[in-house]
Design an enzyme around this catalytic site. Sequence first.
Site, mmCIF file in Angstrom:
data_model
loop_
_atom_site.group_PDB
_atom_site.id
_atom_site.type_symbol
_atom_site.label_atom_id
_atom_site.label_comp_id
_atom_site.label_asym_id
_atom_site.label_seq_id
_atom_site.Cartn_x
_atom_site.Cartn_y
_atom_site.Cartn_z
ATOM 1 N N ASP B 301 -4.116 69.786 3.934
ATOM 2 C CA ASP B 301 -5.369 69.934 4.668
ATOM 3 C C ASP B 301 -6.505 69.560 3.746
ATOM 4 O O ASP B 301 -6.499 69.915 2.580
ATOM 5 C CB ASP B 301 -5.535 71.392 5.098
ATOM 6 C CG ASP B 301 -4.980 71.595 6.491
ATOM 7 O OD1 ASP B 301 -5.044 70.640 7.278
ATOM 8 O OD2 ASP B 301 -4.488 72.701 6.766
ATOM 9 N N PHE B 371 -28.222 78.899 15.770
ATOM 10 C CA PHE B 371 -27.351 77.826 16.256
ATOM 11 C C PHE B 371 -26.652 78.284 17.522
ATOM 12 O O PHE B 371 -26.135 79.390 17.591
ATOM 13 C CB PHE B 371 -26.315 77.503 15.168
ATOM 14 C CG PHE B 371 -25.361 76.423 15.547
ATOM 15 C CD1 PHE B 371 -25.668 75.102 15.244
ATOM 16 C CD2 PHE B 371 -24.165 76.712 16.186
ATOM 17 C CE1 PHE B 371 -24.782 74.096 15.572
ATOM 18 C CE2 PHE B 371 -23.284 75.702 16.524
ATOM 19 C CZ PHE B 371 -23.600 74.388 16.212
ATOM 20 N N THR B 375 -27.155 73.938 22.215
ATOM 21 C CA THR B 375 -28.143 73.084 21.552
ATOM 22 C C THR B 375 -27.564 72.366 20.356
ATOM 23 O O THR B 375 -27.979 71.268 20.010
ATOM 24 C CB THR B 375 -29.343 73.911 21.075
ATOM 25 O OG1 THR B 375 -28.858 74.871 20.122
ATOM 26 C CG2 THR B 375 -29.998 74.645 22.230
#
Lengths: 568, 676
Positions: B301, B371, B375
């Site tokens: 990863d 946040f 939006t």
Amino acid sequence: MLTDMMMFILYLAVLLLLAWPFSKYLAKVFTMEKTVLDPVCQPLERLVYRLSAVNPDQEMNWRQYASALIWFNVLGAFAVFLIELVQGALFWNPAGLSGVAPWHLALNTAVSFMTNTNWQAYSGESTMSYFTQMTALTVQNFVSAAVGLSVAAALIRGFTRKTTSAIGNFWVDLVRSIFRVLLPLAIIFTLILVQQGVIQNLDSYLTVHTLEGVEQTIGMGPVASQEAIKILGTNGGGFFNANSAHPFENPTPLSNFLQVISIFLIPTGLVIAFGNIAGDFRQGYAVLAAMLLLFCIMLTGTYLSEAYGNPILANLGIDQPTSMEGKEVRFGIAGSALFATVTTAASCGAVNAMHDSFTPLGGFFPLVQMKLGEVIVGGVGAGFYGMMLFVVLTVFIVGLMVGRTPEYLGKKIEARETKMATLGILLPAVMMLTGSALAAVIEAGTSVVLNPGPHGLSEIVYAFASAAGNNGSAFAGLSANSLFYNLMLALSMLVGRFGVILPVLAIAGSMAEKKTSPPGPGTFPTTGWLFVILLAGIILIVGALTFLPVLTLGPIVEQLLMLQGSMF
Amino acid sequence: MNTRSSFNKVILGAAIRDSFCKLDPRIQWRNPVMFIVYIGAMITTWFTLRDLIVESAQATVFTTQITLWLWFTVLFANFAEAVAEGRGKAQANALRSSRSQTKAKKVTNSGTILVDAVELRKGDLVFIEAGDFIPGDGEIIEGMASVDESAVTGESAPVIREAGGDKSSVTGGTRVLSDWIKIRITANPGETFLDKMISLVEGAKRQKTPNEIALTILLVGLTIVFLFAVATLAPYAAYSGVEISAAVLIALLICLIPTTIGGLLSAIGIAGMDRLLKRNVLAMSGRAVEAAGDVDALLLDKTGTITLGNRMATEFMPAPGISPEQMADAAQLASLADETPEGRSIVILAKEKYKLRERNLTSLEAEFVPFTAQTRMSGVNIKGQEIRKGAMDAIKKYTQSKGGSFPDAVDQACEKIAKAGGTPLVVADGARVLGAIHLKDIVKGGIKERFRDLRQMGIKTVMITGDNPLTAAAIAAEAGVDDFLAEATPEDKLRLIRDYQEKGMLVAMTGDGTNDAPALAQADVGVAMNSGTQAAKEAGNMVDLDSNPTKLIEVVEIGKQLLITRGSLTTFSVANDVAKYFAIIPAMFAPAFPVLNVFNLMGLATPESAILSAVIFNALIIIALVPLALRGVQYRPVGAEVLLRRNLLIYGLGGIVAPFIGIKLIDIIIVALRLV
């Protein structure tokens, strides 16, 4: 000395020059590609398939392949046995020979020719009728070599195919080996031999008056046709008792040279063909290099021992060379040493000199080659697949040493392959050891030994090495036509043949089922010099560790004693 | 240091005791090579006892010594195994103590009741408060707590475990330090992680690995060959008129069979698992460790393995007509209340580069706009200013809705950032776009070198990331991985693994999330992070207690080391036989054939001293090689050919030479002590 060396070098050069183009043809035969002989062979093969109700497109797994092979051989040996027993009542018997007796000699001979050993406890000219020679023995000379080729082809498929259980069709491999490989070569070689003076007739034996005024019977017969396949198929069973030392079998130095070339031709070509089919010709050359490296060591050993000769005879004022006893003058020391090394390297067993008369060390090298498992070039097919067992073993050890599960041609070598390779190497060796050990202590074994001391032991040991190695050459000095030897050696031949073939087919089966992984920098390349030397080294070490004690008591101590002045 | 040596003393003491316990034939039977030695020792014991009664004591001095040394050979092999097991046993005891009787607060319909931990079954709910031991493996369904996992990981710093996400699993035997959690039990007693760990470290359920089985077959094959070679020697000798006693034949046999590797084989395997354990990796099977040594491709990863977990702001790229300071100021303001690592890094960058000090939002009377998924922006409203930062398309939409336009220069800047492997973040003040911030993935230090090592080992590295191909390619190039998989979904990962396996490659991967579980299960070596979910831990065949994804590289090395150690000692063992033949064959045959003394290369004093020296050498070499078996042969990431040449030189050639010297030395000592 120099001319001898040049002959050896010429020998290897000619061999490789012939084997190289031949290998390409051989590869095509086993990958079923088009060949030049298709127009002739295809109709013949189709006829055979139709007559025998074989579906040539139906491939077999390894068990089916093995079972077809075993049945074919059992029936083949039985046919030879029967023909031997009843030959007295059959035609093509101008010498009026009766059925082969005793029964155990007939049995021994049947097993011997079926297993490509051609150990002969009889003299051909006084035992076998022309009919037996042609329909029983020569037939087996062809098919036993074809069986070897088939097993080799199946093994190559096992190594090169992936995730399948099919390793080919035994009947197809057998038929193609005969029609496309053995017959064409044998026809060519027969004609060459006839040109050189080998006889080919069905005449009665000749009775001649010699210069000394005595009568001598001279054997005749269809020699050339049998001689060709005897050599090409690494069978080695001579038409006459004297084998390739007989002027009717091997008349000239040139015929001698061609015979030693022919012995190695198919086995060498097969190894190169293996590389071809595997898609990396270096794989084949690496294996061949290991074989030839060992061969050169053995040839040097045999030749030097014979050239050095016997110091006892030298002290008696006999001129050099001192070791011409048992050798034909037309072949000389080099021709005899070369033939002896080649014939024992290749499990052929034809001889052009009496190995029993070699110096102890000169006899040691041929003996060692048989004990190593007949993998130094080896018999037709058998040399290749026997060698592959050592390759598996070498790759296994090498894999461990570089920290990766061992791989060969991208196939992982795991427990099953290790087990089968170990078994295939172990069985003939154990047979050689136990057979000769038994013979060394029981009356039936020791009473027929003609020489005392270490030489006698070598004679016993040689017989079992020759039988279990499927070589068939005799050291002589042993009256082997007895119940004990006929049966024990027959057993040795069976173990030496099928104790290797079955594990090899099992490996072919399990290899075919595996995936192939791409090679990476972590995989050890099986093509370099390091691998070649390791492979040769492991063969020598395994052989040395197994047989050193008995070889010490036999030829080694005999040689040392000879140098001290005693002979046996 | 002091505790360590006393620890070693305890282990050694226990190991010596165990070496005798292991003389049980049922245990010996499991090791075929050593079983032959065991039988041989018994037979010579019988001969010795018989001779003692029938003949004078003087005549039996030789056989007695042979017998003793054969027993020592068996004991030394037992000892090697016992020492290897020792460390694991000590650790298992420590683990057991943490599993000691704990009480659990089981949640039922009628409230919580106190039950014994052993009564808990799968699916039970348990409430755990600060100070409580966690009674069994489970998944947090409610709450968050700091947990002391030192009992399992040895790491004393507490870790946070919380419901939901990838950090929800807890391990029985660990302790909650603060707050509370409610967990659902996921394992019955006896099947918990701790139980598995105990049985693993103890080696109780240790099974032979595939490669070990293959090697054992080879060793058994060799042993059988030698058995026949020696057994047939008696008839050959009889034919040649040489007399060899049974004791000498047995001595020869024991010297020839591969006792060195046979005696050390299981110790090597145990020690390999132990080395993993020392690095805090728990392998569920030896097979997985071996497979690790063979791995062809490593799937890693990106986040947390190749790059540091968080992206950092590295550059402000202002729009035309905006000064860098102006932009940095706005960016900092927008990020002041943003506690994400990215947000912090913007504040810090502005401070370091433009000396902009952090300001207090409340004193600025600013309103923080958090946040949201709708939006996809965050920012502040200060005195009419509406400063926003967010992904390029989100800001584009925002400014356009305000009637502004998106400058081409910023567009190009964003593209440039993406090409360089970064993530662009655009800052706007109302309708006016101020510029782009370069958020960069920071590649971990030293990772490039590790990948180079891997490449030399022949292992391909593949980076897995959710980033777009452009970003992924840039990071892949910077980190030096061989390949990458961008915009990877769990299905993509699984497909990639299958593709590689189809080509015959062995694949290793690390993972922690539940969605990694299928890929972990499919991979040949799946290392689950201990911090990961229960599903991931069950799917993998190794668990990394430190949750450090780069550890996979060490696992690969240990796997390789395991094979190399076996191979090297096998080679050594077989190579030894050459010298032993040179010692024993002249000794056996020279009385009958004095010429054979030419093979007495070592100039050994008498036949008896020669044979005894070989037997003693054979026994002592096992003890001498125990440290090597436990430590493992050194592995260096060099090509296979170099590695082979080096190991052949040391263990092959060394194996031939060493016994010549060793046997000669022992012979000198034996003669000096007048033992024969």
